[in-house]
Design a protein around this motif. Sequence first.
Motif: not given
Lengths: 84, 84
Positions: A66-84
Amino acid sequence: MRARVTVYPRPEILDPQGKAILQTLQRVGFESVRKVRAGKSFDLELDVEDRAQAQELLKGMCEKLLANTVVEDYSLELEPESAS
Amino acid sequence: MRARVTVYPRPEILDPQGKAILQTLQRVGFESVRKVRAGKSFDLELDVEDRAQAQELLKGMCEKLLANTVVEDYSLELEPESAS
């Protein structure tokens, strides 16, 4: 589990797409725009429930595809934890 | 004021880029990926302090340039309000 990956050119890397958008925005009347960086966003659905495992998989996908880490930074977000 | 604009193909619109990424991820070993949507992300800096005004400007930029609202949805995030 749903997740979002965001990929941007590293700060020290030129971003010609962002620059072109900035110039066009200013030309069509949005003079208050000072800076634009153009990146990519990916929404993914994973067949994984464990958050640590999902994080690890997403990291692998970014490094590999998904990213070319030589020239790109990436960030990850997971969906919020469910209150189940 | 800093802001992020995220643009995705509308849910009912085919997303060939997302589909290609999904297939490639699965082929290189990420079989737990179920779905991928590919979108764009823009980080902007505006010379505007008022949040309502920034929101209005960003909406205009999306309608005019950043998104093709026939086939794309956009969402806006302003930087969190500072505690100054």
